[in-house]
Each structure stands twice: as C-alpha cells, then as structure tokens.
Design an enzyme around this catalytic site. Sequence first.
Site, short mmCIF file in Angstrom:
data_model
loop_
_atom_site.label_atom_id
_atom_site.label_comp_id
_atom_site.label_asym_id
_atom_site.label_seq_id
_atom_site.Cartn_x
_atom_site.Cartn_y
_atom_site.Cartn_z
N SER A 1 0.85 -1.19 0.00
CA SER A 1 0.00 0.00 0.00
C SER A 1 0.88 1.24 0.00
O SER A 1 1.83 1.33 0.78
CB SER A 1 -0.91 0.01 1.22
OG SER A 1 -1.74 1.16 1.24
N HIS B 1 -1.88 7.27 -5.16
CA HIS B 1 -2.15 6.12 -4.31
C HIS B 1 -2.00 4.86 -5.15
O HIS B 1 -2.35 4.83 -6.33
CB HIS B 1 -3.58 6.21 -3.76
CG HIS B 1 -4.17 4.87 -3.39
ND1 HIS B 1 -5.00 4.16 -4.23
CD2 HIS B 1 -4.02 4.11 -2.28
CE1 HIS B 1 -5.36 3.04 -3.66
NE2 HIS B 1 -4.78 2.97 -2.47
N ASN C 1 -2.22 0.36 -4.41
CA ASN C 1 -2.13 -0.83 -3.58
C ASN C 1 -2.52 -2.05 -4.38
O ASN C 1 -3.34 -1.97 -5.30
CB ASN C 1 -2.99 -0.71 -2.31
CG ASN C 1 -4.45 -1.02 -2.57
OD1 ASN C 1 -4.84 -2.17 -2.66
ND2 ASN C 1 -5.28 0.03 -2.71
N THR C 2 -1.90 -3.17 -4.06
CA THR C 2 -2.33 -4.46 -4.60
C THR C 2 -2.22 -5.48 -3.47
O THR C 2 -1.41 -5.33 -2.56
CB THR C 2 -1.48 -4.93 -5.80
OG1 THR C 2 -0.10 -4.93 -5.44
CG2 THR C 2 -1.70 -4.03 -7.00
N HIS D 1 -20.68 12.25 -0.42
CA HIS D 1 -21.12 13.44 0.32
C HIS D 1 -20.57 14.74 -0.28
O HIS D 1 -21.04 15.82 0.05
CB HIS D 1 -20.77 13.34 1.80
CG HIS D 1 -19.31 13.38 2.11
ND1 HIS D 1 -18.53 12.26 2.20
CD2 HIS D 1 -18.47 14.43 2.36
CE1 HIS D 1 -17.29 12.60 2.49
NE2 HIS D 1 -17.22 13.91 2.60
#
Length: 293
Positions: free
Chosen positions: A115, A129, A131-132, A193
Amino acid sequence: MKEQKALAAAWFRELRNQIVAAFEELEQSHTTGPFAELEPGSFEVTETKRGSDEGADAGGGLMSVMRGGRVFEKVGVNISEVYGTLGERAQMAMAARKGLPGMKDDPRFWASGISLVAHMRNPRVPAVHMNTRMFWTPHGWWFGGGSDLNPCIEYDEDTAHFHQTQKRHLDPHGEDLYSQLKDWADEYFYIPHRGRARGVGGIFMDDRNSGDWQADFALTQDIGRAFLPAYVPLVEKRRQQGFSEADREAQLVHRGLYAEYNLVYDRGTKFGLETGHDANAVLMSLPPLAKWV
C-alpha cells in the site's frame, strides 16, 4: 496454497523495494527548483506487528515512511503479511466476499499486499495512491487493488499519460480489461457526500478470481509494474515548477478531501483497523497537513 502465498508476498516485497529506491532517487536528483535547498529525504523503516486476542503470532509487515523531503512531504510504502481468524466485525469489513459460505464455521484467513500513498511538496506535483493485495481463506482466494492519481492542479496531459501507461500494461490481459478497471476506479474513488471524485482516476479491481491463479497473479504484478512508469515522469516534469500561495491553499484543501475519503469510505482502512493491524501503518495514508474551509 503455501507456494502461491509465498510467491505473492515475495512479489509485494520486491515491488516495495523498487518503489522505495526510485523515490529516494527522486529526492537525490532534485537539485534545482523549489525545496532543492533541503536535505534529501530517506525512508524510515519500522517493523509492524499485528495483535491477536489470543496473543499468538498474527503476522505484520514493514512500514516505510519518508517525511519532509525535497520532493515528498510525506510518503508511505507499506507491505504486510497477516493471518489468523476473522471476527464478525472484520468479516463485515472485508473488501470482498462478504458472507462467504463457510466463513462463520472456519474464519481463518491470510492476506498480503503493498500500500502506497504519496503527498508531495510542490502543489503542481500530483499526489498518488497505489495498492495491490492477495487474500486467502479456506473457502476462496482473490486479488485486488489498483492505483489512482490525485492532483490538486490538473493537467490533461498528465492524466492521459497516467492512464495510457496503465492501459499498456493491462492490454496483454484482455482488450476490455483496462476500460473495466477504469470504470471500477471511477465508481470506487467517488465521494458521495461531496458529489465528486477524489482525483482523476486510474484503475481498481476487487474480488479478482478468474479460476486461474497464475493469470490473476500476473495481472496483479502488471498493475504494480505500471506504477513507476505511470507516475515518476509526472514528478520529474512538475517538481521544478514554481507555485503560488493560492496553489498551496488548493493543495491543503484537496488533501482534506483525500482524508475524508480514506476515513469514511476506504475499505482497506476499515479492514486494517478491524483486524488489529498497527494503526500507524493503516493510517499512514493521511496527509501531514490538510485544511477544511
């Protein structure tokens, strides 16, 4: 699946080493432009341990964090290999396969992954960003992850490069795969949101099990291999550009958006906290400074 688990964990560690070396080289080579007068940053590496209610070994990982560098204001590159049993709350926080048949009777699990989140000094350099991961239970296994670009100042050519590089790495795995994973990223990294995406997208997958472990592992590796060529040229292009106070303000506000997403919606954050992993490692994705206005 002992052999497959070992192969996956070794790959995540190898990818981590490649990225750490590339990022430290970016620090060393930044000798002109904003922040070049600072000392080059380097990674602090900390071993992390996962707690278990029974006190047994439950795995852990490496947390590698660079703070206050010339190029990176804060970047974390973490790897983990954790195992044990999943409680009810942890099962509900799983990124995939909620309600997997048999989990209540045999809740053993194993997971490994990498990550990465980078928050940059110069507002003109995009945050990023990646990640795996691989997840295993006695009842099934799957891969997941991806990468996405999060600029506070958007450049169409940077977005195009990031996406085209990922597409080039994914095309050998199927002509339609890039468009599928791009659409998935657009949906996953949306902030309801706020009514907007947190960045300019990328690729994302979850619950990947085609029935061919080797093919799915190869795809996961290529998602990782795409990261450095997709991202490093953007850093090299933008890190010497000047910026204004307004640009810095925009960066801090955008980081607030990023923090909201990670704390409210991100499945990996929820799963890491629910399974007792080191909180500092789970929350390393948060920016060093952010602003809400």
